[in-house]
Write a protein that holds these residues in place. Structure first.
Motif, PDB file in Angstrom:
ATOM      1  N   TYR A 148       0.822  -1.212   0.000  1.00 49.24           N
ATOM      2  CA  TYR A 148       0.000   0.000   0.000  1.00 49.24           C
ATOM      3  C   TYR A 148       0.860   1.268   0.000  1.00 49.24           C
ATOM      4  N   VAL A 149       2.052   1.177   0.596  1.00 42.83           N
ATOM      5  CA  VAL A 149       2.963   2.324   0.689  1.00 42.83           C
ATOM      6  C   VAL A 149       4.317   1.880   0.154  1.00 42.83           C
ATOM      7  N   PRO A 150       4.533   1.953  -1.163  1.00 45.55           N
ATOM      8  CA  PRO A 150       5.811   1.500  -1.744  1.00 45.55           C
ATOM      9  C   PRO A 150       6.985   2.222  -1.095  1.00 45.55           C
ATOM     10  N   ASP A 151       8.051   1.463  -0.846  1.00 45.67           N
ATOM     11  CA  ASP A 151       9.196   2.036  -0.141  1.00 45.67           C
ATOM     12  C   ASP A 151      10.085   2.906  -1.026  1.00 45.67           C
ATOM     13  N   GLY A 152      10.285   2.512  -2.250  1.00 46.26           N
ATOM     14  CA  GLY A 152      11.149   3.303  -3.113  1.00 46.26           C
ATOM     15  C   GLY A 152      12.614   3.084  -2.801  1.00 46.26           C
ATOM     16  N   PRO A 153      13.510   3.632  -3.639  1.00 49.62           N
ATOM     17  CA  PRO A 153      14.952   3.430  -3.450  1.00 49.62           C
ATOM     18  C   PRO A 153      15.438   3.948  -2.096  1.00 49.62           C
ATOM     19  N   GLY A 154      16.219   3.134  -1.403  1.00 53.97           N
ATOM     20  CA  GLY A 154      16.817   3.554  -0.134  1.00 53.97           C
ATOM     21  C   GLY A 154      15.858   3.639   1.024  1.00 53.97           C
ATOM     22  N   ARG A 155      14.632   3.169   0.860  1.00 50.36           N
ATOM     23  CA  ARG A 155      13.657   3.198   1.944  1.00 50.36           C
ATOM     24  C   ARG A 155      13.173   1.787   2.243  1.00 50.36           C
ATOM     25  N   PRO A 156      12.961   1.482   3.513  1.00 53.23           N
ATOM     26  CA  PRO A 156      13.247   2.308   4.689  1.00 53.23           C
ATOM     27  C   PRO A 156      14.746   2.531   4.882  1.00 53.23           C
ATOM     28  N   LEU A 157      15.075   3.579   5.633  1.00 50.38           N
ATOM     29  CA  LEU A 157      16.466   3.972   5.804  1.00 50.38           C
ATOM     30  C   LEU A 157      17.254   2.927   6.595  1.00 50.38           C
ATOM     31  N   PRO A 158      18.496   2.644   6.176  1.00 55.66           N
ATOM     32  CA  PRO A 158      19.363   1.775   6.981  1.00 55.66           C
ATOM     33  C   PRO A 158      19.644   2.408   8.346  1.00 55.66           C
ATOM     34  N   PHE A 159      19.982   1.576   9.315  1.00 52.34           N
ATOM     35  CA  PHE A 159      20.194   2.046  10.687  1.00 52.34           C
ATOM     36  C   PHE A 159      21.286   3.116  10.765  1.00 52.34           C
ATOM     37  N   THR A 160      22.417   2.884  10.109  1.00 55.04           N
ATOM     38  CA  THR A 160      23.520   3.859  10.218  1.00 55.04           C
ATOM     39  C   THR A 160      23.142   5.194   9.599  1.00 55.04           C
ATOM     40  N   GLN A 161      22.345   5.190   8.537  1.00 54.49           N
ATOM     41  CA  GLN A 161      21.919   6.457   7.942  1.00 54.49           C
ATOM     42  C   GLN A 161      20.958   7.189   8.861  1.00 54.49           C
ATOM     43  N   ALA A 162      20.071   6.423   9.507  1.00 54.84           N
ATOM     44  CA  ALA A 162      19.159   7.040  10.482  1.00 54.84           C
ATOM     45  C   ALA A 162      19.953   7.680  11.624  1.00 54.84           C
ATOM     46  N   LEU A 163      21.017   7.006  12.076  1.00 53.89           N
ATOM     47  CA  LEU A 163      21.872   7.563  13.130  1.00 53.89           C
ATOM     48  C   LEU A 163      22.527   8.854  12.676  1.00 53.89           C
ATOM     49  N   ARG A 164      23.073   8.847  11.456  1.00 51.10           N
ATOM     50  CA  ARG A 164      23.766  10.049  10.950  1.00 51.10           C
ATOM     51  C   ARG A 164      22.802  11.240  10.873  1.00 51.10           C
ATOM     52  N   LEU A 165      21.603  10.991  10.385  1.00 51.16           N
ATOM     53  CA  LEU A 165      20.622  12.072  10.283  1.00 51.16           C
ATOM     54  C   LEU A 165      20.248  12.598  11.663  1.00 51.16           C
ATOM     55  N   ALA A 166      20.051  11.701  12.618  1.00 52.58           N
ATOM     56  CA  ALA A 166      19.689  12.118  13.971  1.00 52.58           C
ATOM     57  C   ALA A 166      20.819  12.913  14.618  1.00 52.58           C
ATOM     58  N   LEU A 167      22.048  12.437  14.458  1.00 56.37           N
ATOM     59  CA  LEU A 167      23.199  13.140  15.028  1.00 56.37           C
ATOM     60  C   LEU A 167      23.378  14.517  14.405  1.00 56.37           C
ATOM     61  N   ARG A 168      23.151  14.617  13.103  1.00 55.13           N
ATOM     62  CA  ARG A 168      23.291  15.912  12.433  1.00 55.13           C
ATOM     63  C   ARG A 168      22.273  16.893  12.980  1.00 55.13           C
ATOM     64  N   ARG A 169      21.055  16.424  13.203  1.00 58.04           N
ATOM     65  CA  ARG A 169      20.017  17.290  13.771  1.00 58.04           C
ATOM     66  C   ARG A 169      20.414  17.789  15.160  1.00 58.04           C
ATOM     67  N   VAL A 170      20.960  16.888  15.980  1.00 56.87           N
ATOM     68  CA  VAL A 170      21.386  17.265  17.322  1.00 56.87           C
ATOM     69  C   VAL A 170      22.518  18.290  17.251  1.00 56.87           C
ATOM     70  N   GLN A 171      23.501  18.025  16.406  1.00 54.41           N
ATOM     71  CA  GLN A 171      24.653  18.917  16.297  1.00 54.41           C
ATOM     72  C   GLN A 171      24.287  20.281  15.723  1.00 54.41           C
ATOM     73  N   ASP A 172      23.277  20.302  14.838  1.00 53.16           N
ATOM     74  CA  ASP A 172      22.852  21.563  14.226  1.00 53.16           C
ATOM     75  C   ASP A 172      21.754  22.255  15.021  1.00 53.16           C
ATOM     76  N   ALA A 173      21.418  21.690  16.191  1.00 50.54           N
ATOM     77  CA  ALA A 173      20.371  22.251  17.058  1.00 50.54           C
ATOM     78  C   ALA A 173      19.056  22.400  16.301  1.00 50.54           C
ATOM     79  N   GLN A 174      18.679  21.360  15.537  1.00 55.45           N
ATOM     80  CA  GLN A 174      17.433  21.380  14.771  1.00 55.45           C
ATOM     81  C   GLN A 174      16.494  20.261  15.218  1.00 55.45           C
ATOM     82  N   VAL A 175      16.457  20.003  16.509  1.00 56.73           N
ATOM     83  CA  VAL A 175      15.579  18.972  17.052  1.00 56.73           C
ATOM     84  C   VAL A 175      14.200  19.598  17.249  1.00 56.73           C
TER      85      VAL A 175
END
Length: 501
Positions: A293-320
């Motif tokens: 019902y909800v096709p994932d498309g290329p690169g989705r769902p996100l791999p764990f390490t990519q999810a970590l990198r995105l979360a860390l970038r948000r924390v470091q950039d104060a964009q939480v």
């Protein structure tokens, strides 16, 4: 446009419960971007006032346990998102969850709602419900209630959600960063299937468009199946930390490890314990049918390490944008403020401080709004640190929640062991204590100008004692107020003097 007509662009009229929480606060802007009309249900609507999307949604005052208020909130709604749970209400939360879900389901059916969307927890395969943690057992029961409600429902089941500010991410981050050598509970060897918060939001938004014939649960997870030990090591690698030595110890039960996590990380015991208990059993997706019902498309769902990198970038950039502490915590007071019309009266102790400040009001306000977190509390740091440690030892939140944003506050933000109760930019900041106390406490800071154009700083601490213990508590700490509160006022004034105009 009629009540049941779709919004422009094919969108729907949707209700979001839990909009003040971690997932709800992120889902609302995603729904708006998808073209939906959004109504937010909140027990305290003012907590949504300062969100950047607040002017684009309708906010109604209601409670999921109150049928009358729910009936009004659900009127004209096509899709209802249920993102609340009673975990933070303490003992008996399973009964509260059950009653709230039943009430919500009944009112949704009566209102003609076309779909309920619920985000629950991923439960282990082949494990009897009696063996599940109360947290997971309650989540599963709520899902069953919706599926049997007569309203087509989509029950999404996720394990560990990885995103900046999530409780699971903060627990992982602080355990890994603070402990290069870890004696850990045995659940670090349990296999888990984490998922990025971006994918959770993607699935939630898409569920608004599911066919009416769909009434079922869906397991949702990322592409990686790993142990918690693997997750900690992956975090260390992504964060550039040295290799972590992890030694599992069977004697650390979920109950004990909940206290252990609460002491080591900013996540308090009341939240850490159910997270730890949920890791006793393997939580892996048994199907991925939602992709039909909800096709994932290329690169989705996100791999764990990519999810970590995105979360860390948000924390470091104060964009939480939202944090786990956006929602209330176990035992946090929610009584009315002393200035509210319905204040119940009774004893109220106060400590007043007023200073003329050799600085402009803007400079003083910057210091006031920047208080807490890395900036500290401008007086006797050891006393604040000890008070925070004592609070954590008795299951409170302590000082380590910090701030969502280093410079800006909004109503509802957590601020160490306080919560922002009211903010009037440039004039007033009022904080409500969420530490464990025999009573209710507030700290109020005001920036004013007198008739001569001088800047004044007014500070007021208030305490409403509960029983004899509350009165004894106030008088036992009163001798230290000159140092703590007096020092705070003087140091805030001095910091403002050093601020550039």
């Amino acid at each position: 446009m009629s009540e049941r007509e779709q919004a422009p662009g094919g969108g729907r009229h949707v209700l979001v419960t839990g909009a003040t929480g971690y997932i709800g606060g992120r889902l609302v802007p995603e729904l708006l971007a998808a073209g939906h009309r959004v109504r937010c249900l909140a027990r305290s609507p003012h907590k949504l006032r300062d969100h950047p999307w607040a002017g684009r949604v309708e906010v109604v005052r209601a409670d999921v346990t109150d049928a009358a208020s729910l009936a009004a909130a659900l009127e004209g709604i096509e899709v209802a998102y249920y993102l609340v749970h009673a975990l933070t209400t303490g003992a008996g939360f399973e009964d509260t969850d059950r009653q709230a879900a039943q009430t919500f389901a009944e009112q949704a059916r009566a209102a003609g709602v076309a779909r309920i969307v619920y985000l629950g927890g991923l439960t282990p395969a082949g494990v009897d419900a009696a063996q599940l943690s109360p947290h997971l057992r309650s989540r599963a029961e709520v899902g069953r209630i919706f599926l049997a409600s007569g309203v087509p429902s989509a029950v999404l089941r996720a394990a560990v959600i990885i995103g900046s500010g999530s409780a699971s991410f903060e627990m992982l981050r602080h355990l890994t960063e603070r402990l290069p050598v870890m004696v850990t509970p045995s659940w670090v060897r349990t296999r888990i299937q984490p998922i990025a918060v971006r994918d959770v939001l993607r699935y939630l938004v898409a569920c608004a468009g599911l066919p009416g014939s769909v009434n079922r649960g869906f397991d949702i997870g990322g592409p990686d199946v790993m142990t918690y030990r693997d997750m900690m090591r992956a975090y260390a690698e992504v964060a550039g930390l040295p290799h972590r030595l992890i030694v599992p110890v069977p004697l650390l039960t979920p109950r004990v490890s909940g206290y252990w996590v609460g002491l080591v990380t900013p996540v308090p015991h009341g939240i850490a314990r159910p997270l730890a208990e949920s890791l006793r059993h393997e939580v892996i997706c048994q199907e991925h049918d939602i992709a039909a019902y909800v096709p994932d498309g290329p690169g989705r769902p996100l791999p764990f390490t990519q999810a970590l990198r995105l979360a860390l970038r948000r924390v470091q950039d104060a964009q939480v944008t939202t944090r786990w502490s956006s929602a209330s915590v176990p035992g946090a007071p929610s009584d009315p403020l002393p200035t509210d019309p319905d204040w119940a009266g009774g004893s109220l102790y106060t400590d007043h401080r007023t200073l003329v400040v050799d600085a402009g009001p803007q400079a003083l306000w910057r210091v006031v709004e920047g208080i807490g977190g890395e900036h500290g509390w401008y007086s006797f740091p050891l006393a604040w640190a000890v008070r925070g440690l004592l609070d954590r030892l008795v299951g409170g939140v302590g000082l380590r929640r910090g701030r969502r944003d280093a410079h800006r506050l909004r109503v509802g933000d957590s601020l160490d062991f306080w919560r922002v109760e009211e903010i009037e930019p440039g004039r007033l900041l009022r904080l409500r204590a969420e530490m464990r106390l025999p009573g209710l406490a507030w700290l109020e800071m005001r920036v004013e100008q007198d008739g001569a154009g001088r800047t004044r700083y007014r500070q007021r601490a208030l305490f409403h004692p509960r029983g004899l213990l509350g009165h004894l508590y106030w008088w036992s700490v009163a001798p230290f107020h000159a140092v703590v509160f007096g020092g705070m006022a003087r140091n805030i004034a001095e910091a403002a003097r050093r601020e550039p105009d």
